[in-house]
Enzyme design. Sequence first.
Site, PDB file in Angstrom:
ATOM      1  N   HIS A  78       0.869  -1.182   0.000  1.00  0.00           N
ATOM      2  CA  HIS A  78       0.000   0.000   0.000  1.00  0.00           C
ATOM      3  C   HIS A  78       0.905   1.232   0.000  1.00  0.00           C
ATOM      4  O   HIS A  78       1.574   1.507   0.993  1.00  0.00           O
ATOM      5  CB  HIS A  78      -0.918  -0.007   1.222  1.00  0.00           C
ATOM      6  CG  HIS A  78      -1.941  -1.096   1.193  1.00  0.00           C
ATOM      7  ND1 HIS A  78      -2.493  -1.635   2.335  1.00  0.00           N
ATOM      8  CD2 HIS A  78      -2.506  -1.752   0.153  1.00  0.00           C
ATOM      9  CE1 HIS A  78      -3.355  -2.575   1.998  1.00  0.00           C
ATOM     10  NE2 HIS A  78      -3.374  -2.664   0.683  1.00  0.00           N
TER      11      HIS A  78
ATOM     12  N   HIS B  47       2.768  -2.863   7.120  1.00  0.00           N
ATOM     13  CA  HIS B  47       1.676  -1.979   6.711  1.00  0.00           C
ATOM     14  C   HIS B  47       1.554  -0.814   7.688  1.00  0.00           C
ATOM     15  O   HIS B  47       2.275  -0.739   8.685  1.00  0.00           O
ATOM     16  CB  HIS B  47       0.345  -2.745   6.689  1.00  0.00           C
ATOM     17  CG  HIS B  47       0.184  -3.660   5.518  1.00  0.00           C
ATOM     18  ND1 HIS B  47      -0.720  -3.441   4.515  1.00  0.00           N
ATOM     19  CD2 HIS B  47       0.834  -4.805   5.197  1.00  0.00           C
ATOM     20  CE1 HIS B  47      -0.635  -4.406   3.619  1.00  0.00           C
ATOM     21  NE2 HIS B  47       0.307  -5.247   4.011  1.00  0.00           N
TER      22      HIS B  47
ATOM     23  N   GLU C 106       0.935  -4.166  11.406  1.00  0.00           N
ATOM     24  CA  GLU C 106       0.245  -2.885  11.293  1.00  0.00           C
ATOM     25  C   GLU C 106       0.890  -1.891  12.259  1.00  0.00           C
ATOM     26  O   GLU C 106       0.896  -2.114  13.470  1.00  0.00           O
ATOM     27  CB  GLU C 106      -1.241  -3.047  11.630  1.00  0.00           C
ATOM     28  CG  GLU C 106      -1.994  -3.988  10.694  1.00  0.00           C
ATOM     29  CD  GLU C 106      -2.360  -3.332   9.387  1.00  0.00           C
ATOM     30  OE1 GLU C 106      -2.089  -2.111   9.247  1.00  0.00           O
ATOM     31  OE2 GLU C 106      -2.907  -4.019   8.503  1.00  0.00           O
TER      32      GLU C 106
END
Length: 852
Positions: free
Chosen positions: A407, A503, A575
Amino acid sequence: MFPALETEVKQESLPDPYEDFMYHHLQYYGYFKGHRGSLPTSATHQHVWKNNPRYLLSGSFGERQGMVPDPLQKEKLLYSLMLSSPLLKSRQLLHDEFGEVSPCLREPRDLFTFFSSSGPLQAPRWPIECEVIKENLHHIEWVPPQPEYFYQPTGNEKLPEIVGEEKGTVVFQLDSVPTGGSYFTSSRVGGKRGIIKELAVTLQGPEDKTLLFESRFESGNLQKAVRVDTYEYELTLRTDLYTNKHTQWFYFRVQNTRKDATYRFTIVNLLKPKSLYTIGMKPLMYSQLDAKTHNIGWRREGNEIRYYKNNRDDGQQAFYCLTWTIQFPHDQDTCFFAHFYPYTYTDLQCYLLSVANNPVQSRFCKLRTLCRSLAGNTVYLLTITNPSRTPQEAAAKKAVVLSARVHPGESNGSWIMKGFLDFILSNSPDAQLLRDIFVFKVVPMLNPDGVIVGNYRCSLAGRDLNRHYKTILKESFPCIWYTRNMIKRLLEEREVLLYCDFHGHSRKNNIFLYGCNNNDRKYWLHERVFPLMLSKNAPDKFSFHSCNFKVQKCKEGTGRVVMWRMGILNSYTMESTFGGSTLGNKRDTHFTTEDLKSLGYHVCDTLLDFCDPDRTKFMQCLTELKELLQQEIHKKFNELGQDMDLEGSWSDICLSDIESSTSGSDSSLSDGLPVHLLNVADELNQKKKMYKKKKKKLLQTRKQRNEQYQKNNWMQELKLTEDALSFQERAGFASSTLQKQPTFFRNSENASSSAMRNEKPRLNESRLHGRDKGTSLDPSKMPSLILTKNKERMQTEKPRSTVSCSPKRSTNSSQEPAPDMKSHWSRNRYPATKRGRAAMTVYPSLHIYTYP
């Protein structure tokens, strides 16, 4: 076969084909620098080796001065002769520290050309629709000396009303930005051809206080800026290219600042209803004058921060606004704002260039090209491990796979990756031990195209790559396809101990992992040991209670789930928050780049604990996990108001039932085929519809043909029966039969008519339409069947009905028959309502009329 040094023998015959091939082969690769005549044939070889006393060797390495030479001595002599040749240019043979030749080859050359210390970096390739300014931006790294605390709302923050272009002035707007409906076609270095337009407004003089905006640089994102007051601006972010979604990442530049003024910026088209800005997160600001004069880099700034729903509804989707106020530190300064610390594709290339040019690090870190992206940018693959002493030692090493930036707007993944690489490439004893026992496969930037253009979530295919790890479309998703294929080959060679994809998270603080519950009772809870160990090594940054191990259906295409199903037990998504920590000493403070890089070190430290031959730590964590799980189960039952003894059966409860779903982003709208293939599919569907309209008659299936065949047979048999019945009627057979048995019909009227009502419609309909596959009509029984039906019909008629006694049938189809001569179908469609007339059952029309 090796080129000779010098020869006095002249070749008089035709050249040997093999020698001719070797000449071109060696010359092509730059290993031969002689003339064609200096390359001898095989016959010349024998003459030179036999007659030139310089070599003292026989033609086939035979006897020398009556002695059989040592094979090793012959080999060394051959290498020395080769190296002394002025016709050879080879850097493949290795030398030892004494200058002697070692009979082994160097590493093969790379398939793709990489950057070197003397040459420039590979310039990023942009889609041809994007304008790019000719400026190289560079930001210094800096760690704030004091913690940067969250913003504490006062409740008096202003919620500015969005007015838009109607009441404001557009001071910056990008032209021809590809959005939904278009798709990527080609790319080039520098993006769009032609002269770069000046999109910012022109200042009217030194007193003009209008800010000058710009975002046409690497990773930049700002679509439009509208000035609604002297120091107030409304900002619109650009969606991910070739989509109409995903506005979260922003990174833009402002110039012509004023020191003593309070400016307000409001981003008006954010899409997420929840955000870390609601719980104290601040935007980042960078001042170029501060960087030059005080060596100050990115810092958290902003007051009156509010995140709220936009009051302007376009009828399609709800937008959310982020507003904040700022005071610039200098007049006439150039400042940048960003959602998080930027880390561009050029930043990565500079880092990899330093590794490639480091003589120590390049010995155990091999830089290769994994593939090329859609735009043609290089996706790099690093293989990090110490050279093994034996093949058995090399084969025994386990593998660890790490990746980041699938991403593109989650730049915190790159900072964690940088911290990991800094440590694993260092000369620390722990780093050397890790390189001794592991083979690290690292893909530091999976989506370089998205990073370059400033996307938040998608690639240039207009799709979220972290939902397509099962894809077979290599041309549309090359980065993901080649990564999965690389891991698949790696699994065939050795065990992969751990896979982790880095991420960022926009709605939760701290750092945590998403994993996959293991259903094998032998390894029950083992996938949770590594996250628990990491939380103990980084207690002020990593939250184990925020981890989740549920595998949801919508996450089946993620790297974490796909690698887990390929056989990697410890498969994770890490994350890291865009905000900061709520734990320990760092409570209520923002994360800095140093905090994120330190987590990369903690990943290495946890790997050593996880693979420690002394299993004490591992077993302690496993015991603690069982206690935590038991407490969670009790908590769930208490919430449901149930009591249950879990002493013997608690471990059999499905772990997914007690875990909530992950709070990751919903990218279901970014799943599916790439945009260009969707357009192709739409065109094919349109062509199919046009073809169907032009088509007059569709081909019948076998079932339809069989039904039609049975129906034709039935109609043919029915016609034969009608002819036979007409003949019997002419002979008076039907009249005599009806006169002899009037009592039978009256006594059996109810029974026979009810039976006929129940059975005949099904029988006739099924045979007419070919539905009765198991039965066939017997023509010999047709006369009695029809006669019985006609007798019943006549018994239901009243004596006052008038019946024609003419033995002939009407052949005029247009003439309406008498009411009593109508078929059963027409009589029952309009049932009689007069007194004495009974309602008739619906029968298919047979068009057969009989007369008493």
